[in-house]
Design an enzyme around this catalytic site. Structure first.
Site, short mmCIF file in Angstrom:
data_model
loop_
_atom_site.label_atom_id
_atom_site.label_comp_id
_atom_site.label_asym_id
_atom_site.label_seq_id
_atom_site.Cartn_x
_atom_site.Cartn_y
_atom_site.Cartn_z
CG ASP A 1 -1.90 -1.06 1.28
OD1 ASP A 1 -2.17 -1.64 0.21
OD2 ASP A 1 -2.42 -1.36 2.38
P1 NAP Z 1 0.94 -4.05 3.17
O1 NAP Z 1 0.26 -3.07 2.29
O2 NAP Z 1 0.14 -4.70 4.24
O3 NAP Z 1 1.59 -5.17 2.23
C1 NAP Z 1 2.42 -6.15 2.75
C2 NAP Z 1 2.85 -7.05 1.60
O4 NAP Z 1 3.87 -7.88 2.10
C3 NAP Z 1 1.74 -7.94 1.10
O5 NAP Z 1 1.24 -7.50 -0.14
C4 NAP Z 1 2.39 -9.34 1.02
O6 NAP Z 1 2.28 -9.86 -0.30
C5 NAP Z 1 3.85 -9.08 1.36
N1 NAP Z 1 4.41 -10.13 2.21
C6 NAP Z 1 3.86 -10.73 3.28
N2 NAP Z 1 4.67 -11.65 3.78
C7 NAP Z 1 5.80 -11.62 3.02
C8 NAP Z 1 7.03 -12.36 3.04
N3 NAP Z 1 7.26 -13.32 3.94
N4 NAP Z 1 7.96 -12.07 2.11
C9 NAP Z 1 7.74 -11.12 1.17
N5 NAP Z 1 6.58 -10.39 1.09
C10 NAP Z 1 5.63 -10.65 2.03
O7 NAP Z 1 2.22 -3.42 3.89
P2 NAP Z 1 2.80 -1.94 3.89
O8 NAP Z 1 3.10 -1.49 2.51
O9 NAP Z 1 3.89 -1.97 4.90
O10 NAP Z 1 1.61 -1.04 4.38
C11 NAP Z 1 1.13 -1.05 5.72
C12 NAP Z 1 -0.36 -0.95 5.73
O11 NAP Z 1 -0.80 -1.13 7.09
C13 NAP Z 1 -0.86 0.40 5.24
O12 NAP Z 1 -2.01 0.25 4.46
C14 NAP Z 1 -1.17 1.10 6.55
O13 NAP Z 1 -2.17 2.11 6.40
C15 NAP Z 1 -1.64 -0.03 7.41
N6 NAP Z 1 -1.56 0.26 8.85
C16 NAP Z 1 -0.36 0.57 9.40
C17 NAP Z 1 -0.29 0.94 10.72
C18 NAP Z 1 1.02 1.35 11.33
O14 NAP Z 1 1.01 1.98 12.39
N7 NAP Z 1 2.15 1.02 10.71
C19 NAP Z 1 -1.44 0.95 11.52
C20 NAP Z 1 -2.65 0.59 10.94
C21 NAP Z 1 -2.68 0.25 9.61
P3 NAP Z 1 2.38 -11.43 -0.57
O15 NAP Z 1 1.41 -12.11 0.36
O16 NAP Z 1 2.02 -11.59 -2.01
O17 NAP Z 1 3.79 -11.84 -0.28
#
Ligand code: NAP
Length: 464
Positions: free
Chosen positions: A390
């Site tokens: 994301d």
């Molecule tokens: P993300 O959008 O959740 O994407 C994570 C990606 O990691 C997934 O598409 C997954 O694809 C891949 N993945 C999972 N396990 C893996 C592995 N072992 N090896 C390689 N790839 C792997 O993560 P993000 O870009 O870090 O974004 C964070 C999201 O969380 C945002 O939408 C944010 O708004 C939300 N959020 C964050 C917080 C905070 O405080 N940080 C709080 C609330 C919400 P595959 O399964 O295809 O591998």
């Protein structure tokens, strides 16, 4: 004794303030945590000593010492065993304990109050107890959701029950105060405690499981408020100040998380993503996906001058932070300039990536904030996106219908070349397709982050 108590409380307060200040810097965070912990230990020791001073060994003191010992051992074990990706669960569990304490203190204190008590003091007690109860049951539901043991329940019945419970919590104390309702304090406490426990459950049940970090932060701040109110009840200055710190820090963190996701708090609490349903955007089948291999990627890296590593939730899942640091070292030894570009909500909790990379001894100077680098993204020969989705999705800028439209992103798509390391075509947290994967300059390395990084490092070692 009272002077020692006051001076100790003052020192504890200072340690909380300095500790909080230090927590905002990755280099000083550990020291900040230690300082605040020492301050809390001092506050506990002087409070217990002050309460039992000159009274000899009583059953209460023995029970208290056993409880403190058991709590310390269990808390330490839980914290040691918790994986980074499970940190929000741990926080919600600890928060439930804080809320439960405020609930119990409220009930116990109500037994001490007699008929001629002051209604203002009673309302303070009731409010602390209700907030504590809500925070207790809400945190337990949040914990169960994060552990995958409880699904979202966004039914009309739950929403209606939540409204009724909230209005009852406000109206019952008002009716009792104006004598429209005749209840003893103990009856009032028991009824309100039951409703507040129910409210915590129905408040959290409809909220999306993935929004739990925001909810936990909000519940955490509620526990802080309950503690501050309990401090007023017990005329205890350290409870008041500690509660205010937790309450205000929790509110700020909640709002910061919402801002970084470009969602309003109301949106999160109502369990909604704005715009179209999650899942909108170009379908994966419509995109021109260009898979790459470990060998091809290593060769491209060997010819690069400047690289951006963009870590995300998947890096934490794979626990590949140490390999990430190794890749950085090997690239640097070949004269490549390497930066880590960090999105404020990458991962599942604020500062998740900073903590993860600090664990692998990545130097803080290498970490760049998203805003710092975005305008300069075109100068990077390659952006390596590791388990992030994301936070690099251009739909947030380009697709006004996307649920994440408006969320600030790392402009990885502007780098000369982008390689995304992920296992398959799963969506990220927001449940939307990522249009970056179809961009001309983007290729995907389908592998677990640990396996991929290991392979790349081995290949690079073989390239002179
Ligand atoms: P993300 O959008 O959740 O994407 C994570 C990606 O990691 C997934 O598409 C997954 O694809 C891949 N993945 C999972 N396990 C893996 C592995 N072992 N090896 C390689 N790839 C792997 O993560 P993000 O870009 O870090 O974004 C964070 C999201 O969380 C945002 O939408 C944010 O708004 C939300 N959020 C964050 C917080 C905070 O405080 N940080 C709080 C609330 C919400 P595959 O399964 O295809 O591998």
């Amino acid at each position: 004794m009272s002077t020692i108590l006051e001076v100790s409380y003052f020192l504890s307060m200072i340690s909380f303030i300095v500790g909080l200040k230090y927590l905002s810097s990755p280099q000083k965070a550990k020291l900040g945590n230690l300082l605040a912990g020492l301050g809390m230990t001092l506050a506990i020791i002087v409070t217990v000593t002050g309460s039992f001073y000159g009274k000899g060994f009583s059953l209460n003191l023995i029970l208290l010492l056993i409880a403190v010992f058991a709590g310390t051992v269990i808390g330490k074990r839980m914290a040691d065993k918790a994986e980074m990706t499970r940190m929000p669960q741990l926080v919600s569990y600890f928060n439930a304990m804080g809320g439960g304490c405020a609930l119990l203190l409220g009930i116990l204190e109500a037994q001490q109050v007699h008929g001629d008590s002051n209604r203002t003091a009673e309302v303070v007690l009731l409010t602390a107890m209700m907030i504590g109860a809500t925070s207790f049951s809400g945190s337990i539901i949040a914990y169960l959701k994060l552990a995958g043991k409880q699904k979202d329940q966004k039914t009309l019945a739950v929403v209606v029950l939540s409204r009724i419970a909230l209005f009852s919590l406000i109206l019952i104390p008002v009716f009792v105060s104006y004598q429209f309702l005749s209840l003893t304090l103990m009856q009032e406490v028991c009824i309100l405690a039951g409703i507040a426990l129910l409210y915590g459950i129905v408040f959290v049940l409809p909220i999306g499981g993935a929004d739990m970090p925001v909810v936990i932060s909000l519940l955490n701040s509620l526990t802080g408020v309950a503690t501050a109110l309990a401090g007023i009840m017990f005329h205890n200055i350290i409870m008041i100040s500690g509660g205010i710190f937790v309450g205000s820090a929790g509110v700020l963190l909640t709002l910061l998380m919402c801002k970084a996701m470009n969602r309003s708090l109301w949106n999160v609490l109502a369990g909604k993503f704005k715009g179209k349903k999650a899942g909108s955007g170009a379908a994966a089948e419509e995109m021109d996906i260009k898979p790459t291999s470990i060998g091809e990627m290593a060769t491209n890296l060997a010819f690069a001058n400047k690289i951006a590593i963009i870590p995300g939730y998947g890096l934490a899942v794979a626990q590949a932070q140490h390999l990430c640091a190794q890749l950085e070292n090997i690239l640097e030894s070949k004269g490549v300039e390497v930066h880590y570009v960090i999105h404020p909500v990458a991962g599942r909790m604020p500062g998740h990536m900073n903590v993860l990379l600090a664990e692998a001894d990545v130097h803080y100077d290498k970490l760049k904030e998203m805003e710092e680098v975005n305008d300069d993204m075109a100068s990077y020969d390659m952006a390596i996106v590791i388990g992030a989705n994301d936070v690099v999705n251009p739909a947030a800028e380009k697709d006004a219908d996307s649920p994440i439209y408006g969320m600030p992103i790392i402009k990885a798509y502007e780098a000369k070349q982008v390689v995304v390391i992920k296992r398959g075509m799963s969506k990220g947290y927001a449940g939307v397709e990522n249009s970056l994967f179809g961009e001309e300059n983007c290729s995907l390395l389908f592998a677990d982050a640990k396996v991929a990084l290991n392979g790349i490092i081995n290949e690079l070692k073989n390239i002179a």
